[in-house]
Design a protein around this motif. Structure first.
Motif, short mmCIF file in Angstrom:
data_model
loop_
_atom_site.label_atom_id
_atom_site.label_comp_id
_atom_site.label_asym_id
_atom_site.label_seq_id
_atom_site.Cartn_x
_atom_site.Cartn_y
_atom_site.Cartn_z
N SER A 113 0.82 -1.21 0.00
CA SER A 113 0.00 0.00 0.00
C SER A 113 0.85 1.25 0.00
O SER A 113 0.51 2.26 -0.61
N PHE A 139 -11.44 9.06 -5.24
CA PHE A 139 -11.53 7.61 -5.13
C PHE A 139 -10.80 7.13 -3.87
O PHE A 139 -11.26 6.22 -3.18
N ALA A 140 -9.67 7.78 -3.58
CA ALA A 140 -8.90 7.40 -2.39
C ALA A 140 -9.70 7.64 -1.11
O ALA A 140 -9.66 6.85 -0.18
N LEU A 143 -12.01 4.91 -0.81
CA LEU A 143 -11.30 3.68 -0.41
C LEU A 143 -11.14 3.59 1.10
O LEU A 143 -11.41 2.55 1.69
N VAL A 151 -15.01 -5.14 2.34
CA VAL A 151 -14.02 -5.51 1.34
C VAL A 151 -13.73 -7.01 1.44
O VAL A 151 -13.69 -7.72 0.44
N PRO A 201 -6.85 -1.59 0.56
CA PRO A 201 -7.56 -0.40 0.06
C PRO A 201 -7.58 0.73 1.06
O PRO A 201 -7.30 1.89 0.73
N GLY A 205 -5.73 4.31 0.41
CA GLY A 205 -6.48 5.55 0.48
C GLY A 205 -5.85 6.52 1.45
O GLY A 205 -5.64 7.70 1.15
#
Lengths: 327, 563
Positions: A113, A139-140, A143, A151, A201, A205
C-alpha cells in the motif's frame, strides 16, 4: 539522539498503563473462562464435569490482587500462563504460532500500500487538478471509508467462492508440510493474496491522501523551484526533491495507523480463516481465555510502541534537520 | 438446536495422502485417491486451529474424534432400534439378582493398537482412576459405583451404590484406557495423549498440523473385517461462513453442519451425490418455574388451566418454519415424546390428552376467562386471586433461531392477554438462572439418551429438580417419582415399557412443561467417494458425526469406498 531519549520516558509510561489496562479489561467482560468452557460442553456438562473444569482452572477464582501479582511475576519471566481454550498449550505457544502469519500479512500489506499510495499521491499532487487527480483523489477518500469487513466479504465471494481463482481459507494448502521449497512458498503466496488485498484499500487511500496534501505543500517550497531552475528532469524533481521530503507525514501516519491495521487484520483473518493473531484474539475473547487475551494485547501494545519508536529513528534518518538538531 | 455452534465444512481436494505429504505433484484435480487407500474427510467441530489433544478425559479440550474412533465403547445403545445394545468391547452384561452389581463379559482377543491385550484389568483400572480422581470422572461413576473387581481377564464386576437398571447407559460414554500406558502418566488431566494407544478403528494419528489432521486404521483392530475406511481426514474449519464458502469444492464426505437453505447451498452443488437427513432429536419445551418468587406468576404456573392456555397460544408451525428454517419438527404430543422414540409411544397418552397442543388463541382466551383470569385496564390478565402476571421468557443471547421462536411464543401469549416478554442474557448468565431458579419461563431442551427414560427422569424427577439445567422447572410430583423409582428398580424390557406407558399418561395429564418442537440433528453427506450412508429411507441409526452420538462408530463401519 536526544529526540529518542526524551520520548523513551513517554514510552515507559504508556507501557505501564497498557500493562494495567491489559489486566483489567478482560475481567470486565461478563462470564468467566470456566463458564465459557461449561457452555461449550452443553448438555454433557454433568455436575462432576463442571467440578473437574473448576478444579483444573482453580487459580482463576483467586482474589484479584493475587491474580495481579501472578500476572506481573509472569510478565517478568516471559511466562504468560497457560491458555484456557487451547489447554494445555501455553500462551507463548499459541501466540508464536499466530504472530508470524499476522506480521507477514500486515507487513506485506503495508509495503504494497505504501508503494502504491505514495506514487499515486505524488503524481496526483504533481498534476494537481489534472484528470488523474480528479479521478484518483476522490476515489482514495472512498477507499479508506469502506470498512474492511465489506471488502473482505466481497473479495471472498467474488474471487474465491464464485470465480475460484484463490483459495477460500488457510495460510497454505493443508496437504503441504511447511518447508523451504517452491511449492510451499507458492502456496503461502496464493493464500495471502486475498487477505493482503483486503487490508490494502484502506491503507492505500490513507497514504495517497496524506502524500498528496503533503506533496502539494512541498512543491511550493523554494528548493523545488530551484531544482526545476537547474534543469533537472521532472522525475528527478518529483521524487528526489518533492516526494522524499513529503514522505515524513506519511511515515508518522503509518506508525499511528498500525493499531488500525491490526484491527483490520482481525476481520480479514476471521473471514479468510487465516491463522493469525486476529483470529486467535477473536476465539480467545469468545472463550474468555484471559491469559491469551492479555498476552495478545500486550504483544500489540509492544508492537505499536515499538513501531512508533522505529519511526522516530527513521524520521531522524530521513529528515536531515532533525539529525542536525539531535547532535 | 444451537445453530451458532455448528458448522462444518470441508475443505480440500482429497489427494493421495502419501503423495501429498511432501511432493510437488499435488493433485489439484478433485477426487483422485490412490487405489490403495481410502480417506474419508469429515467435519465435526469448529476450531480456529487444531491442538493435538486426544485425552478422552478432557471433555472440552479433546479432539471430537477421540471417542469411538480411538476409544471404543463397551456397548452402544441404538435409540433408533428401541435402545437395543450393539456389543463392542463387551459381549454382554448381567445384573445380580439384587440389582446391586453388574458383570460385563468382555470380548476375548481384543488388542490395543500397540498389540497388547485388552483385558478386564484395563476396565477396572479406568474406573478406579475415575473414582480416585474426580477431575477425570467424565461419566459420573463417583455417584453410582461403590467398587470394581476383575474376577477373570474377560469379566468386570461393578458394585453399585444403589439399584439403577439404567447404569449401563451411563457407562456408554466410558473410554476404557490402557493401564500399561496410563499408569505412568503423572497427571491424567493435563496429559495431551498425542500418540494415543486405543481400541477403536482409527487410532494412528499420522499427520497433525494446525490446519488438518489425519487419523488412520488401527493395525490391531478387532473388527477390522467391518472397516473399509483407511483414514479419517479432519480439516480445520472455523465457522459456518467458512463452511459455506468451501462447499462448492465438494471435498467433504461426512458433514455435521447447520447449512441454511440446504437444498440450494449444498444439494444443488452436486444433486447426484449430495444428500442429507436431519431427523428430529430432543424435545424443546417451555418450562415454567414452579418455584417462581413472583406471587402472581407462581399462582398461574401452578394452575393446569393456565398451562393449557399457554400451550394453545403457541404457534408451533411458525416457530419451525420461520425461526427454525423449516428444520425442526412440530411436537403435538402432551407427553412431549420425541419422534425417534416412536416405538415407546403409548396411545393412551394421546387423543383427548393432546387437545391443548394446537394453536388456538380463541380457545386459550376462553379457558383463561372461564378460570377467572380477568383482564385489567392495560389489557393484561391477573390471576383469579387478583395478582398481576408478568414474566420474561429467557433465551441465550446469540441463539438467533431460538430467540425468534421465543418471540413468536411471546406474541401468542400477549394475544391471549398474558404479559410476556423476551429476555436474552448471555449463555453463562442464562445457565446460572436456570440453576439458581431466578427466572420465570425458559425455552429449554433436554438431553435424551438411547431410551426416552433418561430425558424424562432428569428433567422432571424431584431428585434432579433445580440441579441440572434440564430440570429448571423444579417440578415435583410424588406419583411420578414413584414411577421413576419403579423403572430404575426393574430390569426387564417389558416392565420398563409398561412403567413408561404410565409415565406418559401421567405427564400428558399433569402437563408440567409445554412441548413445542423437536430440533434437528445435523447430518449431510456426499456419496461421491463413499457409499453406505444412512438416509430417511432406511433410518437404522442416528448418522450424526458429533461427539454425543456413539452410533457414529457403527456408521463409520457401514461406509465403503466407491470402486
Amino acid at each position: 539522539m536526544r529526540v529518542s531519549s526524551r520520548r523513551l520516558g513517554v514510552y515507559a509510561v504508556a507501557l505501564a498503563f497498557a500493562i494495567v489496562v491489559n489486566f483489567i479489561l478482560p475481567r470486565l467482560m461478563p462470564g468467566s473462562p470456566v463458564d465459557a468452557m461449561v457452555a461449550q460442553l452443553g448438555p454433557r456438562a454433568t455436575p462432576a464435569a463442571v467440578e473437574a473444569i473448576k478444579a483444573r482452572f482453580g487459580e482463576i477464582d483467586q482474589p484479584i490482587m493475587m491474580q495481579f501479582l501472578d500476572y506481573l511475576k509472569g510478565l517478568a519471566t516471559f511466562d504468560l500462563g497457560v491458555s484456557v481454550k487451547y489447554y494445555p498449550q501455553t500462551v507463548v505457544q499459541v501466540l508464536s504460532r499466530a504472530t508470524l502469519w499476522t506480521i507477514f500479512l500486515v507487513v506485506t500489506a503495508i509495503i504494497f500500500s505504501l508503494c502504491v499510495g505514495v506514487v499515486l499521491g505524488a503524481i496526483a499532487a504533481w498534476r494537481r487538478g489534472g484528470r488523474f487527480d480528479t479521478i484518483v483523489s476522490p476515489f482514495a477518500v472512498i477507499l479508506f471509508s469502506i470498512p474492511p469487513v465489506i471488502v473482505a466479504l466481497t473479495t471472498l465471494f467474488v474471487f474465491a467462492v464464485s470465480l475460484r481463482w484463490f483459495p477460500v481459507g488457510y495460510a497454505y494448502d493443508p496437504n503441504l508440510d511447511p518447508g523451504f521449497n517452491f511449492t510451499f512458498f507458492g502456496s503461502v503466496f496464493m493464500h495471502a493474496i486475498l487477505p493482503m488485498l483486503t487490508l490494502s484499500p484502506f491503507l492505500i487511500g490513507e497514504f495517497q491522501t496524506t502524500m498528496r496534501s503533503s506533496m502539494i505543500v512541498v512543491l511550493g517550497e523554494d528548493y523545488v523551484t530551484m531544482g526545476r531552475a537547474k534543469g533537472l528532469s521532472n522525475l528527478a524533481v518529483m521524487f528526489g526533491y518533492g516526494a522524499r521530503n513529503a514522505l515524513l507525514p506519511v511515515l508518522t501516519n503509518l506508525a499511528l495507523m498500525l493499531g488500525a491495521v491490526f484491527g483490520g487484520s482481525i476481520v480479514t483473518e476471521i473471514v479468510f480463516n487465516y491463522p493469525g493473531l486476529g483470529l486467535t484474539l477473536f476465539t480467545a475473547s469468545v472463550a474468555r481465555d484471559y491469559p491469551v487475551i492479555q498476552g495478545q494485547l500486550l504483544l500489540m501494545t509492544l508492537a505499536t510502541l515499538g513501531a512508533n519508536f522505529l519511526v522516530d529513528i527513521i524520521y531522524g534518518l530521513v529528515d536531515p534537520r532533525l539529525r542536525e538538531a539531535g547532535r | 438446536m444451537r445453530i451458532r455452534k455448528k458448522s462444518l465444512r470441508n475443505l480440500f481436494q482429497r489427494t493421495s495422502l502419501a503423495a501429498a505429504a511432501l511432493s510437488a505433484s499435488l493433485a489439484f484435480s478433485a477426487g483422485i485417491a490412490s487405489a490403495a487407500e481410502s480417506v474419508l474427510t469429515m467435519h465435526i467441530e469448529e476450531q480456529t486451529s487444531w491442538v493435538s489433544n486426544f485425552n478422552p478425559f478432557d471433555l472440552a479440550g479433546r479432539r471430537q474424534s477421540t471417542m469411538d474412533f480411538i476409544y471404543e465403547p463397551l456397548v452402544i445403545f441404538n435409540a433408533n432400534d428401541g435402545g437395543k445394545p450393539v456389543w463392542r468391547l463387551a459381549t454382554s452384561y448381567k445384573f445380580s439378582d439384587d440389582l446391586m452389581s453388574i458383570t460385563y463379559e468382555l470380548r476375548s482377543g481384543v488388542k490395543w493398537s500397540d498389540g497388547q491385550p485388552l483385558t478386564s484389568a484395563d476396565v477396572k483400572y479406568t474406573i478406579d482412576l475415575m473414582l480416585k480422581n474426580p477431575a477425570v470422572d467424565t461419566v459420573g461413576v463417583g455417584q453410582t459405583v461403590a467398587s470394581v473387581e476383575a474376577p477373570s481377564p474377560t469379566q468386570v464386576t461393578i458394585k453399585l451404590k444403589a439399584v439403577n437398571s439404567e447404569f449401563p447407559e451411563s457407562l456408554a460414554d466410558l473410554a476404557v484406557v490402557p493401564e500399561h500406558i496410563w499408569k505412568d502418566i503423572p497427571d491424567p488431566v493435563a496429559f495431551k495423549n498425542e500418540k494415543p494407544v486405543g481400541s477403536g478403528p482409527m487410532t494412528e494419528v499420522r499427520r497433525f498440523t494446525p490446519q488438518v489432521y489425519e487419523q488412520c486404521r488401527n493395525p490391531n483392530y478387532w473388527d477390522a473385517a467391518s472397516l473399509h475406511v483407511d483414514c479419517l481426514r479432519l480439516p480445520q474449519i472455523s465457522g459456518n461462513d467458512q463452511m459455506l464458502a468451501l462447499l462448492p469444492e465438494g471435498t467433504v464426505d461426512w458433514i455435521g453442519s447447520f447449512l441454511p437453505q440446504i437444498d440450494k447451498t449444498f444439494v444443488a452443488l452436486d444433486p447426484q451425490h449430495n444428500g442429507y437427513w436431519q431427523p428430529p432429536a430432543e424435545t424443546v419445551a417451555f418450562e415454567m418455574n414452579f418455584k417462581s418468587s413472583n406471587a402472581g406468576n407462581f399462582e398461574a404456573f401452578k394452575d393446569l388451566n393456565f398451562r393449557h392456555a399457554f400451550s394453545l397460544a403457541m404457534d408451533r408451525k411458525s416457530m419451525v418454519d420461520i425461526a427454525g428454517f423449516g428444520y425442526p419438527v412440530v411436537n403435538l404430543h402432551a407427553s412431549g415424546l420425541p419422534p425417534r422414540f416412536e416405538s415407546w409411544r403409548n396411545k393412551a397418552a394421546e387423543g383427548d390428552k393432546d387437545a391443548f397442543m394446537g394453536f388456538d388463541t380463541e380457545k386459550a382466551n376462553k379457558i383463561l376467562d372461564d378460570a377467572g383470569y380477568k383482564k385489567g385496564a392495560d389489557g393484561f390478565r391477573t390471576t383469579p386471586s387478583g395478582k398481576p402476571i408478568t414474566f420474561a421468557v429467557i433465551v441465550p443471547n446469540g441463539w438467533t433461531d431460538w430467540i425468534d421462536a421465543v418471540q413468536i411464543a411471546v406474541e401468542g401469549l400477549r394475544a391471549a392477554g398474558i404479559n410476556a416478554s423476551v429476555a436474552t442474557p448471555e449463555y453463562e448468565q442464562w445457565r446460572k438462572q436456570l440453576l439458581d431458579g431466578s427466572f420465570d419461563v425458559v425455552m429449554n431442551s433436554r438431553a435424551d439418551s438411547a431410551t426416552p427414560f433418561q430425558g424424562y427422569y432428569q428433567s422432571l424427577s424431584t431428585a434432579y429438580s433445580g440441579k441440572l439445567t434440564v430440570a429448571a422447572a423444579r417440578y415435583s410430583n410424588p406419583k411420578l417419582d414413584a414411577l421413576f423409582d419403579q423403572y430404575l428398580k426393574s430390569s426387564s424390557d417389558e416392565d420398563h415399557k409398561k412403567i413408561f406407558n404410565d409415565i406418559q399418561v401421567l405427564i400428558a395429564d399433569d402437563f408440567p412443561v409445554v412441548p413445542v418442537f423437536n430440533g434437528p440433528t445435523w447430518y449431510q453427506y456426499s456419496s461421491k467417494r463413499f457409499t453406505g450412508w444412512v438416509t430417511d429411507k432406511d433410518p437404522v441409526m442416528n448418522p450424526e458425526n458429533h461427539d454425543n452420538n456413539r452410533m457414529r462408530l457403527m456408521h463409520l463401519l457401514r461406509l465403503k469406498p466407491v470402486q
